[in-house]
Design a protein around this motif. Structure first.
Motif, PDB file in Angstrom:
ATOM      1  N   LYS A 241       8.933  -7.041 -15.876  1.00 17.31           N
ATOM      2  CA  LYS A 241      10.334  -6.791 -15.546  1.00 17.31           C
ATOM      3  C   LYS A 241      10.426  -6.298 -14.109  1.00 17.31           C
ATOM      4  O   LYS A 241       9.415  -5.934 -13.506  1.00 17.31           O
ATOM      5  CB  LYS A 241      10.944  -5.795 -16.522  1.00 17.31           C
ATOM      6  CG  LYS A 241      10.267  -4.437 -16.532  1.00 17.31           C
ATOM      7  CD  LYS A 241      10.815  -3.556 -17.630  1.00 17.31           C
ATOM      8  CE  LYS A 241      10.161  -2.212 -17.684  1.00 17.31           C
ATOM      9  NZ  LYS A 241       8.728  -2.154 -17.579  1.00 17.31           N
ATOM     10  N   GLU A 242      11.626  -6.310 -13.587  1.00 16.68           N
ATOM     11  CA  GLU A 242      11.871  -5.844 -12.218  1.00 16.68           C
ATOM     12  C   GLU A 242      11.233  -4.473 -12.017  1.00 16.68           C
ATOM     13  O   GLU A 242      11.359  -3.583 -12.860  1.00 16.68           O
ATOM     14  CB  GLU A 242      13.384  -5.754 -11.983  1.00 16.68           C
ATOM     15  CG  GLU A 242      13.767  -5.513 -10.558  1.00 16.68           C
ATOM     16  CD  GLU A 242      13.689  -6.774  -9.704  1.00 16.68           C
ATOM     17  OE1 GLU A 242      13.403  -6.629  -8.508  1.00 16.68           O
ATOM     18  OE2 GLU A 242      13.892  -7.875 -10.224  1.00 16.68           O
ATOM     19  N   GLY A 243      10.501  -4.329 -10.925  1.00 20.71           N
ATOM     20  CA  GLY A 243       9.867  -3.051 -10.619  1.00 20.71           C
ATOM     21  C   GLY A 243       8.440  -2.922 -11.114  1.00 20.71           C
ATOM     22  O   GLY A 243       7.731  -1.983 -10.744  1.00 20.71           O
ATOM     23  N   ASP A 244       7.979  -3.849 -11.962  1.00 23.98           N
ATOM     24  CA  ASP A 244       6.592  -3.808 -12.420  1.00 23.98           C
ATOM     25  C   ASP A 244       5.656  -4.142 -11.269  1.00 23.98           C
ATOM     26  O   ASP A 244       6.051  -4.738 -10.264  1.00 23.98           O
ATOM     27  CB  ASP A 244       6.359  -4.803 -13.559  1.00 23.98           C
ATOM     28  CG  ASP A 244       6.833  -4.292 -14.904  1.00 23.98           C
ATOM     29  OD1 ASP A 244       7.169  -3.097 -15.011  1.00 23.98           O
ATOM     30  OD2 ASP A 244       6.873  -5.092 -15.853  1.00 23.98           O
ATOM     31  N   GLU A 245       4.418  -3.757 -11.436  1.00 26.63           N
ATOM     32  CA  GLU A 245       3.406  -4.020 -10.427  1.00 26.63           C
ATOM     33  C   GLU A 245       2.201  -4.673 -11.085  1.00 26.63           C
ATOM     34  O   GLU A 245       1.679  -4.167 -12.074  1.00 26.63           O
ATOM     35  CB  GLU A 245       3.007  -2.709  -9.765  1.00 26.63           C
ATOM     36  CG  GLU A 245       2.114  -2.885  -8.573  1.00 26.63           C
ATOM     37  CD  GLU A 245       1.905  -1.571  -7.852  1.00 26.63           C
ATOM     38  OE1 GLU A 245       2.785  -1.190  -7.064  1.00 26.63           O
ATOM     39  OE2 GLU A 245       0.876  -0.933  -8.099  1.00 26.63           O
ATOM     40  N   ILE A 246       1.798  -5.801 -10.553  1.00 26.16           N
ATOM     41  CA  ILE A 246       0.623  -6.514 -11.042  1.00 26.16           C
ATOM     42  C   ILE A 246      -0.500  -6.293 -10.040  1.00 26.16           C
ATOM     43  O   ILE A 246      -0.293  -6.448  -8.831  1.00 26.16           O
ATOM     44  CB  ILE A 246       0.917  -8.017 -11.201  1.00 26.16           C
ATOM     45  CG1 ILE A 246       1.944  -8.235 -12.307  1.00 26.16           C
ATOM     46  CG2 ILE A 246      -0.369  -8.798 -11.484  1.00 26.16           C
ATOM     47  CD1 ILE A 246       2.382  -9.678 -12.465  1.00 26.16           C
TER      48      ILE A 246
ATOM     49  N   VAL B  30       8.936 -14.198 -15.451  1.00 26.19           N
ATOM     50  CA  VAL B  30       9.243 -13.341 -16.600  1.00 26.19           C
ATOM     51  C   VAL B  30       7.979 -12.869 -17.309  1.00 26.19           C
ATOM     52  O   VAL B  30       8.034 -11.989 -18.151  1.00 26.19           O
ATOM     53  CB  VAL B  30      10.188 -14.037 -17.610  1.00 26.19           C
ATOM     54  CG1 VAL B  30      11.532 -14.336 -16.983  1.00 26.19           C
ATOM     55  CG2 VAL B  30       9.563 -15.291 -18.177  1.00 26.19           C
ATOM     56  N   ASN B  31       6.829 -13.503 -16.964  1.00 31.43           N
ATOM     57  CA  ASN B  31       5.557 -13.048 -17.518  1.00 31.43           C
ATOM     58  C   ASN B  31       4.482 -13.190 -16.445  1.00 31.43           C
ATOM     59  O   ASN B  31       4.729 -13.750 -15.369  1.00 31.43           O
ATOM     60  CB  ASN B  31       5.205 -13.787 -18.813  1.00 31.43           C
ATOM     61  CG  ASN B  31       5.043 -15.284 -18.624  1.00 31.43           C
ATOM     62  OD1 ASN B  31       4.509 -15.753 -17.628  1.00 31.43           O
ATOM     63  ND2 ASN B  31       5.520 -16.061 -19.592  1.00 31.43           N
ATOM     64  N   VAL B  32       3.306 -12.691 -16.725  1.00 30.76           N
ATOM     65  CA  VAL B  32       2.220 -12.683 -15.740  1.00 30.76           C
ATOM     66  C   VAL B  32       1.885 -14.094 -15.277  1.00 30.76           C
ATOM     67  O   VAL B  32       1.699 -14.346 -14.085  1.00 30.76           O
ATOM     68  CB  VAL B  32       0.971 -11.968 -16.304  1.00 30.76           C
ATOM     69  CG1 VAL B  32      -0.218 -12.124 -15.375  1.00 30.76           C
ATOM     70  CG2 VAL B  32       1.259 -10.499 -16.553  1.00 30.76           C
ATOM     71  N   GLY B  33       1.811 -15.040 -16.202  1.00 32.39           N
ATOM     72  CA  GLY B  33       1.494 -16.411 -15.843  1.00 32.39           C
ATOM     73  C   GLY B  33       2.484 -16.997 -14.853  1.00 32.39           C
ATOM     74  O   GLY B  33       2.093 -17.655 -13.882  1.00 32.39           O
TER      75      GLY B  33
END
Length: 92
Positions: free
Chosen positions: A77-82, A26-29
Protein backbone atom coordinates in the motif's frame (compact mmCIF):
# COMPACT_ATOMS: atom_id res chain seq x y z
CA UNK A 1 -0.05 3.38 -5.92
CA UNK A 2 3.62 4.15 -5.38
CA UNK A 3 5.99 2.53 -2.90
CA UNK A 4 9.69 3.04 -2.22
CA UNK A 5 12.08 0.31 -3.32
CA UNK A 6 15.46 0.29 -1.56
CA UNK A 7 18.22 -0.72 -3.94
CA UNK A 8 21.38 -2.38 -2.57
CA UNK A 9 24.82 -1.11 -3.63
CA UNK A 10 25.57 -3.98 -6.06
CA UNK A 11 22.41 -3.16 -8.09
CA UNK A 12 22.67 0.63 -8.15
CA UNK A 13 24.40 0.63 -11.53
CA UNK A 14 20.91 -0.20 -12.91
CA UNK A 15 19.40 2.86 -11.19
CA UNK A 16 22.09 5.41 -12.06
CA UNK A 17 23.32 5.24 -8.47
CA UNK A 18 19.94 5.84 -6.80
CA UNK A 19 19.49 3.99 -3.51
CA UNK A 20 15.68 4.44 -3.51
CA UNK A 21 13.35 4.23 -6.50
CA UNK A 22 9.60 4.86 -6.50
CA UNK A 23 7.60 2.16 -8.28
CA UNK A 24 3.90 1.38 -8.61
CA UNK A 25 1.86 -1.76 -8.03
CA UNK A 26 -0.67 -3.43 -5.74
CA UNK A 27 1.66 -6.31 -4.83
CA UNK A 28 5.39 -7.01 -4.74
CA UNK A 29 5.40 -8.67 -8.15
CA UNK A 30 3.78 -5.65 -9.81
CA UNK A 31 6.14 -3.24 -8.06
CA UNK A 32 9.19 -5.21 -9.20
CA UNK A 33 7.69 -5.32 -12.71
CA UNK A 34 7.33 -1.54 -12.61
CA UNK A 35 10.90 -1.25 -11.36
CA UNK A 36 12.12 -3.00 -14.53
CA UNK A 37 10.97 -0.04 -16.62
CA UNK A 38 12.93 2.37 -14.40
CA UNK A 39 16.02 0.20 -14.01
CA UNK A 40 16.57 -1.61 -17.31
CA UNK A 41 18.41 -4.90 -16.87
CA UNK A 42 17.79 -5.27 -13.13
CA UNK A 43 15.34 -8.11 -13.78
CA UNK A 44 18.22 -10.37 -14.85
CA UNK A 45 19.63 -10.08 -11.33
CA UNK A 46 16.27 -10.48 -9.55
CA UNK A 47 14.50 -13.21 -11.51
CA UNK A 48 15.15 -16.62 -12.99
CA UNK A 49 14.02 -17.16 -16.56
CA UNK A 50 10.70 -18.63 -15.32
CA UNK A 51 9.72 -15.36 -13.60
CA UNK A 52 10.51 -16.68 -10.12
CA UNK A 53 12.76 -14.76 -7.78
CA UNK A 54 16.37 -15.79 -7.83
CA UNK A 55 17.01 -17.79 -4.66
CA UNK A 56 19.91 -15.52 -3.76
CA UNK A 57 17.67 -12.43 -3.64
CA UNK A 58 15.64 -11.67 -0.51
CA UNK A 59 12.75 -9.21 -0.64
CA UNK A 60 11.30 -7.50 2.42
CA UNK A 61 8.16 -5.38 2.76
CA UNK A 62 8.44 -3.15 5.82
CA UNK A 63 11.07 -5.49 7.32
CA UNK A 64 8.93 -8.62 6.72
CA UNK A 65 10.43 -11.36 4.51
CA UNK A 66 7.96 -12.02 1.67
CA UNK A 67 8.81 -15.74 1.78
CA UNK A 68 6.80 -15.88 5.01
CA UNK A 69 3.98 -13.78 3.56
CA UNK A 70 2.57 -14.32 0.06
CA UNK A 71 5.83 -14.06 -1.92
CA UNK A 72 5.34 -11.95 -5.06
CA UNK A 73 1.60 -11.75 -4.33
CA UNK A 74 2.26 -9.92 -1.04
CA UNK A 75 0.05 -6.82 -1.14
CA UNK A 76 1.56 -3.36 -0.75
CA UNK A 77 0.00 0.00 0.00
CA UNK A 78 1.00 3.64 -0.31
CA UNK A 79 3.90 4.38 2.01
CA UNK A 80 5.22 0.81 2.17
CA UNK A 81 8.90 0.18 1.64
CA UNK A 82 10.34 -2.76 -0.25
CA UNK A 83 13.97 -3.71 0.36
CA UNK A 84 15.98 -5.85 -2.02
CA UNK A 85 18.68 -7.72 -0.11
CA UNK A 86 21.12 -9.95 -2.01
CA UNK A 87 22.13 -13.04 -0.06
CA UNK A 88 25.78 -13.14 0.93
CA UNK A 89 27.54 -16.45 1.29
CA UNK A 90 30.97 -17.16 2.54
CA UNK A 91 32.98 -19.30 4.78
CA UNK A 92 36.37 -20.25 5.93
Amino acid sequence: MSVKVRIPSPLRNYTNGADVVEAAGVNVGEVLGSLKSKAAGIETRLFKSEGQLNRFVNIYVNDEDIRFLKNLETPVKEGDEISIVPAIAGGV
